[in-house]
Write a protein that holds these residues in place. Structure first.
Motif: not given
Length: 523
Positions: A168-174
């Motif tokens: 989930r953190t990865m997919l929150a990257r710009p």
């Protein structure tokens, strides 16, 4: 080695993801419903995350057994791949002939040809990637590009990403925002509660054929505390505890055995040194050979243990498995339930098609499939489809909290536990929402009207900007503002005002509508 001692057909706490042992807690039901919903939703990405050992892979295996027949499936479980290696793996999984050479373009062209051919035959393609937190940003971007191939109705490739919370953190990257906006369903699989932990243990023992309950109810709290409700940790602890009980020649696991077992498998307990040494030696002996373990046990200095007769022990009362204290009642037909749902909106829907009658009253029907998670997001009463074997019935869910669900049947309320509901709810529902004056299912670019005015005024109210003048067209600027609103609300950011977007705008605008969640009924 302990299976015969406890009259088991097989070890009940193996960590292999066997779907037969899948314990359908509310969260597991919702996770499975999200995967099934994603397959039939028209393409894009579905995201399933969870802590290590929460049961993600087991849910996925259960999903694979229920996947529609018209789906072609590719499953990648080792995602530490380069872009070219990923595309090659996709070709191999879909049985696509590998192109000459190893260029990325060659693989992509071959995959696109396969997707188009499958679509022409009425087949869908589903790509599942396990341990997806190990994917690189370049590979994720290539996956997004693969989903670009689409018709006017659906994308031709459905991608399901399964991974640990850092996904989930990865997919929150710009740099991955474009991919994140294509996630049509996402679910995070949490740990079991203390009550569910006890039911989980009883469930697995029952599947394995246990005649008694080696884990008395008094041990549930300790098991939960030692494992934090994580299924894999529960399996590791209970498996070692049964071995310890076998070594101790007792048919019931006690708290001391649990603590010693936790010290061996987790290293997070601090029993005295002597018992730990003895248990380590015994565990190794038992797993190597029953005879050797018995001899080793006899050599250990301890008090003589009482002789246990060969006959089966006195039966121990087993904890109920997936008990349903109150049966959810429902109507035989969906139309009757929909009219009862209309009554919650203060409307008496006449005979005929209830949804057509509701439309004449500026109400719209919305059908969905996503389980209790989706209903909580929508926060409105709904008609649920209940299953009892091959039979279906329909019930109006009027209120919901963390523990209980309230239904309306023939004007009377009945309350059941959420667990009782989850045992019969198949995830399908129909709800109502209030449409604005002049509502259209689709607003073309450049069009104006009462529904466009409504969108513009409410978006301005929410973001604190000046409301556009009446008659302002649905232009690129308004569509971008709508996309920003959808993204902030966790909706599909397509810039189109679909039912989910209208519902959320109604909620934030304070439109008077029936609410589902108990916390909102005070407002």
């Amino acid at each position: 080695m302990y299976t015969h001692f406890f009259s088991l057909k097989q070890p009940p706490f193996a960590i292999a993801p066997d779907p037969r042992y899948l314990f359908m807690s509310e969260r597991h039901r919702e996770a499975l419903a999200h995967l099934l919903f994603g397959v039939g939703s028209g393409g894009g990405f579905v995201l399933l995350t969870g802590e290590i050992g929460a049961g993600k892979t087991t849910v996925c295996r259960c999903f694979l057994e229920q996947i529609p027949e018209n789906c072609e499936l590719a499953y990648i479980f080792n995602p530490r791949l380069s872009v070219a290696e990923l595309l090659q793996s996709v070709c191999e999984e879909f049985h696509i002939p590998l192109p000459a050479g190893d260029s990325v373009k060659g693989y992509v062209d071959a995959i696109n040809r396969h997707l188009l051919a499958s679509h022409a035959q009425g087949r869908n393609n589903v790509l599942i990637i396990d341990e997806a937190q190990n994917l690189s940003a370049d590979v994720l971007e290539q996956l997004r590009l693969l989903t670009n191939l689409e018709t006017s109705e659906r994308k031709l490739l459905q991608v399901i990403l399964i991974g640990q919370p850092e996904l989930r953190t990865m997919l929150a990257r710009p740099e991955l925002e474009q991919l994140a906006q294509r996630v049509i369903a996402r679910y995070h699989l949490g740990s079991l509660t203390e009550e569910e932990t006890g039911s989980y243990i009883a469930h697995r023992l029952a599947v394995a054929g246990a005649a008694g309950m080696p884990f008395p109810p008094s041990t549930t709290k300790l098991v939960y505390r030692l494992t934090q409700g994580v299924p894999r940790r529960i399996n590791l602890l209970c498996d070692r505890a049964l071995l310890g009980a076998y070594v101790e020649n007792t048919h019931e696991v006690n708290r001391a055995i649990l603590r010693r077992s936790a010290a061996e498998v987790f290293g997070d307990a601090q029993p005295s040194a002597r018992p730990v040494r003895r248990w380590a030696m015994l565990a190794g002996g038992v797993m190597a050979c029953a005879a050797i373990s018995a001899a080793a046990w006899q050599l250990m200095p301890r008090e003589a243990a009482p002789v246990v007769a060969k006959a089966s022990p006195a039966p121990i009362k087993r904890a109920p498995v997936a008990a349903v204290p109150v049966q959810v009642q429902g109507h035989a037909g969906a139309e009757t339930a929909l009219r009862e749902l209309g009554a919650l909106w203060g409307q008496q829907l006449p005979a005929g098609d209830p949804c057509e009658a509701a439309a004449r009253l500026e109400l719209r029907c919305h059908q969905g499939k996503g389980g209790l998670y989706e209903l909580r997001l929508l926060d409105r009463p709904a008609v649920l489809t209940l299953r009892d074997g091959a039979k279906s019935s329909y019930a109006v869910l009027a209120a919901l909290d963390d523990a209980n669900a309230s239904f309306v049947l023939d004007g009377k309320r009945q309350t059941v536990s959420v667990a009782s509901l989850a045992a019969r709810f198949d995830g399908s529902f129909t709800t109502l929402w209030q449409a604005p004056r002049g509502f259209r299912n689709y607003v073309p670019a450049g069009e104006s009207g009462a529904d466009v005015d409504w969108i513009g005024q409410h978006l301005a109210r929410l973001d604190g900007t000046q409301a556009p003048q009446l008659g302002t067209p649905f232009d690129a600027g308004m569509r971008e503002r709508l996309r920003a609103f959808q993204s902030a609300q966790g909706l599909d950011a397509d810039g189109l005002a679909g039912p989910r977007t209208w519902m959320r705008l109604n909620q934030l605008a304070g439109v008077a509508e029936p609410r589902l969640l108990a916390a909102n009924k005070k407002n």
